[in-house]
Design a protein around this motif. Sequence first.
Motif, mmCIF file in Angstrom:
data_model
loop_
_atom_site.group_PDB
_atom_site.id
_atom_site.type_symbol
_atom_site.label_atom_id
_atom_site.label_comp_id
_atom_site.label_asym_id
_atom_site.label_seq_id
_atom_site.Cartn_x
_atom_site.Cartn_y
_atom_site.Cartn_z
ATOM 1 N N ASP A 1 -3.065 10.123 4.576
ATOM 2 C CA ASP A 1 -1.456 9.726 4.532
ATOM 3 C C ASP A 1 -0.715 11.157 4.208
ATOM 4 O O ASP A 1 -1.442 12.233 3.473
ATOM 5 C CB ASP A 1 -1.547 8.688 3.322
ATOM 6 C CG ASP A 1 -0.032 8.082 3.460
ATOM 7 O OD1 ASP A 1 0.706 8.215 4.772
ATOM 8 O OD2 ASP A 1 0.375 7.377 2.647
ATOM 9 N N GLU B 1 10.510 11.824 0.221
ATOM 10 C CA GLU B 1 9.841 10.548 0.406
ATOM 11 C C GLU B 1 9.184 10.263 -0.755
ATOM 12 O O GLU B 1 8.435 11.121 -1.461
ATOM 13 C CB GLU B 1 9.184 10.220 1.598
ATOM 14 C CG GLU B 1 8.480 8.966 1.823
ATOM 15 C CD GLU B 1 7.395 9.122 3.085
ATOM 16 O OE1 GLU B 1 7.015 7.870 3.282
ATOM 17 O OE2 GLU B 1 7.108 10.114 3.671
ATOM 18 N N SER B 2 9.359 8.850 -1.447
ATOM 19 C CA SER B 2 8.578 8.479 -2.429
ATOM 20 C C SER B 2 7.356 7.434 -2.049
ATOM 21 O O SER B 2 7.451 6.771 -1.196
ATOM 22 C CB SER B 2 9.833 7.690 -3.477
ATOM 23 O OG SER B 2 10.607 8.781 -3.997
ATOM 24 N N LYS B 3 6.435 7.581 -2.748
ATOM 25 C CA LYS B 3 5.474 6.299 -2.631
ATOM 26 C C LYS B 3 4.934 6.293 -4.098
ATOM 27 O O LYS B 3 4.919 6.911 -5.138
ATOM 28 C CB LYS B 3 4.150 6.851 -2.052
ATOM 29 C CG LYS B 3 4.578 7.435 -0.471
ATOM 30 C CD LYS B 3 3.266 8.098 0.177
ATOM 31 C CE LYS B 3 3.468 8.624 1.539
ATOM 32 N NZ LYS B 3 3.267 7.836 2.504
ATOM 33 N N THR B 4 4.424 4.905 -4.307
ATOM 34 C CA THR B 4 3.921 4.417 -5.492
ATOM 35 C C THR B 4 2.355 4.664 -5.467
ATOM 36 O O THR B 4 1.698 3.937 -4.529
ATOM 37 C CB THR B 4 4.228 3.225 -5.845
ATOM 38 O OG1 THR B 4 5.687 3.110 -5.873
ATOM 39 C CG2 THR B 4 3.781 2.656 -7.328
ATOM 40 N N LYS C 1 5.399 6.305 -9.458
ATOM 41 C CA LYS C 1 6.322 6.813 -8.446
ATOM 42 C C LYS C 1 6.216 8.171 -8.279
ATOM 43 O O LYS C 1 6.565 9.061 -9.059
ATOM 44 C CB LYS C 1 7.697 6.289 -8.607
ATOM 45 C CG LYS C 1 8.722 6.717 -7.452
ATOM 46 C CD LYS C 1 9.970 6.106 -7.678
ATOM 47 C CE LYS C 1 11.097 6.765 -6.533
ATOM 48 N NZ LYS C 1 12.436 6.305 -6.972
ATOM 49 N N PHE D 1 3.296 12.817 3.222
ATOM 50 C CA PHE D 1 4.696 12.493 2.602
ATOM 51 C C PHE D 1 5.705 13.534 3.651
ATOM 52 O O PHE D 1 5.572 14.542 4.196
ATOM 53 C CB PHE D 1 5.022 13.245 1.443
ATOM 54 C CG PHE D 1 4.504 12.294 0.477
ATOM 55 C CD1 PHE D 1 5.491 11.374 -0.385
ATOM 56 C CD2 PHE D 1 3.089 12.340 -0.539
ATOM 57 C CE1 PHE D 1 5.034 10.740 -1.340
ATOM 58 C CE2 PHE D 1 2.914 11.919 -1.579
ATOM 59 C CZ PHE D 1 3.515 10.911 -1.849
#
Length: 129
Positions: free
Chosen positions: A103, A109-112, A117, A105
């Motif tokens: 994956d 960009e934010s992802k958990t 976070k 970013f």
Amino acid sequence: MQIIKIYPKGFGSNAYLITKDGQNAIVIDPSTPRVFDEVTKRGLTAQFVLLTHFHFDHTAGVEIFQTNGAKVVCMQEAKAHIGTKADCSWAFGAPPAEYSVDDTFLDNESKTLCGIKVTAWHTPGHTEG
């Protein structure tokens, strides 16, 4: 949340483990396979490996994590350089990287990940990604 710094032995960068629940972890820049042993010793399971960039002294331990189920995440701009001579392993006689990216970013960009976070900022200069 707990952040654990792992110092390299020999050549490599510091690695970091981040856990919120004391069971699942994010590993940042596993510079040697020894980082996997440190994660296991602490009773953690690495769910994600985050790469700040693709140089071999930050990524030499990624393969063992991915083999054991961790997802590898980096900036979109870095993905094309993974496994190429841009990792600089050849300059030090180190073996090339043997992992893939699961994956990416985008800038800001934010992802958990593991209940935490994470926001990525693209800061080119040392490398393109």
